[in-house]
Scaffold this motif. Sequence first.
Motif, short mmCIF file in Angstrom:
data_model
loop_
_atom_site.label_atom_id
_atom_site.label_comp_id
_atom_site.label_asym_id
_atom_site.label_seq_id
_atom_site.Cartn_x
_atom_site.Cartn_y
_atom_site.Cartn_z
N VAL A 1 0.88 -1.21 0.01
CA VAL A 1 -0.04 0.07 0.02
C VAL A 1 1.05 1.03 -0.17
CG1 VAL A 1 -1.97 1.15 1.04
CG2 VAL A 1 -1.71 -1.29 1.23
N ASP A 2 0.89 2.09 -1.14
CA ASP A 2 1.73 3.22 -1.14
C ASP A 2 0.98 4.34 -1.98
OD1 ASP A 2 1.90 2.26 -4.04
OD2 ASP A 2 3.80 1.08 -3.76
N VAL B 1 -7.81 5.19 -5.81
CA VAL B 1 -7.22 3.96 -5.58
C VAL B 1 -6.90 3.25 -6.64
CG1 VAL B 1 -7.16 1.98 -3.97
CG2 VAL B 1 -8.12 4.38 -3.06
N VAL B 2 -5.76 2.74 -7.10
CA VAL B 2 -5.52 2.00 -7.99
C VAL B 2 -4.90 0.69 -7.57
CG1 VAL B 2 -3.90 1.79 -10.10
CG2 VAL B 2 -4.55 4.18 -9.35
N LEU B 3 -5.67 -0.33 -8.17
CA LEU B 3 -5.47 -1.62 -7.90
C LEU B 3 -4.64 -2.27 -8.68
CD1 LEU B 3 -8.87 -0.99 -7.00
CD2 LEU B 3 -7.75 -2.44 -5.12
N HIS B 4 -3.35 -2.84 -8.48
CA HIS B 4 -2.44 -3.55 -9.28
C HIS B 4 -2.62 -5.22 -8.97
CE1 HIS B 4 -0.62 0.15 -10.67
NE2 HIS B 4 -0.64 0.52 -9.45
N GLU C 1 -7.13 -1.81 -11.79
CA GLU C 1 -8.62 -1.32 -11.80
C GLU C 1 -8.31 0.00 -10.93
OE1 GLU C 1 -11.12 -0.47 -12.88
OE2 GLU C 1 -11.52 -1.69 -14.41
N SER C 2 -9.19 0.86 -10.84
CA SER C 2 -9.23 1.98 -10.16
C SER C 2 -10.72 2.58 -9.73
CB SER C 2 -8.29 3.29 -10.48
OG SER C 2 -9.11 3.84 -11.58
N ILE C 3 -10.77 2.87 -8.38
CA ILE C 3 -12.02 3.47 -7.86
C ILE C 3 -11.69 4.95 -7.21
CG2 ILE C 3 -13.04 1.25 -7.48
CD1 ILE C 3 -12.56 1.31 -4.84
N ARG D 1 -1.01 -4.97 -5.00
CA ARG D 1 -0.53 -3.57 -4.58
C ARG D 1 -1.67 -2.68 -4.69
NH1 ARG D 1 3.10 0.75 -8.55
NH2 ARG D 1 3.34 2.10 -7.01
N ILE D 2 -1.62 -1.84 -3.63
CA ILE D 2 -2.81 -0.85 -3.75
C ILE D 2 -1.89 0.58 -3.50
CG2 ILE D 2 -4.66 0.56 -2.44
CD1 ILE D 2 -5.44 -2.05 -1.47
N GLU D 3 -2.12 1.44 -4.78
CA GLU D 3 -1.62 2.81 -4.98
C GLU D 3 -2.52 3.86 -4.87
OE1 GLU D 3 1.42 4.86 -8.37
OE2 GLU D 3 0.36 3.12 -8.73
N VAL D 4 -2.34 4.92 -3.96
CA VAL D 4 -3.29 5.82 -3.79
C VAL D 4 -2.52 7.01 -4.68
CG1 VAL D 4 -4.21 7.72 -2.29
CG2 VAL D 4 -3.90 5.14 -1.49
N VAL D 5 -3.40 7.62 -5.54
CA VAL D 5 -3.08 8.65 -6.46
C VAL D 5 -4.01 10.05 -6.32
CG1 VAL D 5 -1.85 6.88 -8.03
CG2 VAL D 5 -4.17 7.51 -8.53
N ASP D 6 -3.35 10.68 -7.15
CA ASP D 6 -4.31 12.19 -7.43
C ASP D 6 -5.02 12.06 -8.82
OD1 ASP D 6 -2.10 12.70 -8.92
OD2 ASP D 6 -1.61 14.40 -8.02
#
Length: 258
Positions: A100-101, A160-163, A180-182, A229-234
Amino acid sequence: MTPHFSRRRFLAGLASGAGVLALAGCDRLAQNADVDAVLRNTEKLTMGSQRALLPRQRLAREYAETDLSPVFRANGTQMPDSEEYAHLLEREFADWRLQVDGLVQRPQSLSLAELKRFPSRTQITRHDCVEGWSAIGKWQGVPLAHVLDAAGLKPGARYVVLHCADELEKALDGSGRYYESIDLLDAYHPQTILAYGMNGEALPVPHGAPLRLRVERQLGYKHAKYLMRIEVVDAFSAQFGGKGGYWEDRGYEWYAGI
């Protein structure tokens, strides 16, 4: 229920109605900048209308044990084709970690056992596939909100981008790997969980072991399997095709609310 707008179904309808366009013609339409802009604007209208009409925390319908489908089709990848995943499976996911990053204050590397120590949620819901079939299953997992709160969101976080571990196409830049992303509204919905159990058992491999997303107010392709992986993005414009998901990069709409 707000009508759902599907780019693929719309394009297929054009092809069928004209009687002369093949699927390749649909793909050309999807790649046309003017058509794409119209479809994206319609998708935004659908999303805006649905969220204006429905309370933000409204729950998707939940069912009883007696409603469980006798057969729950496993769609998409049945087993990721990689040495890394084969090793994880052989070790019964003892070495697996969820990273998670991104725009978080405290990056996480969580084992399956650590995820199971978070408060859990069990829900029986209906899975609706864009292909037209549905099934009811029982899911157990940790609400995504708990994991995001443990990491702590930084200012500017929006998505939240899910890899995932499954690679649908071989590509050097990684663009063939499922993702995917939500947005945060769906990420913090109480029924959005990281599921490690299905129908009272450990999540089966064909359904995304060891961990998959359940985002119950959206169509099936948003429910990413084999999470790594969960990636938090703008913004997700810099992610691969820039549309927010593997199928979105290939013509599906990003918002798949039902």
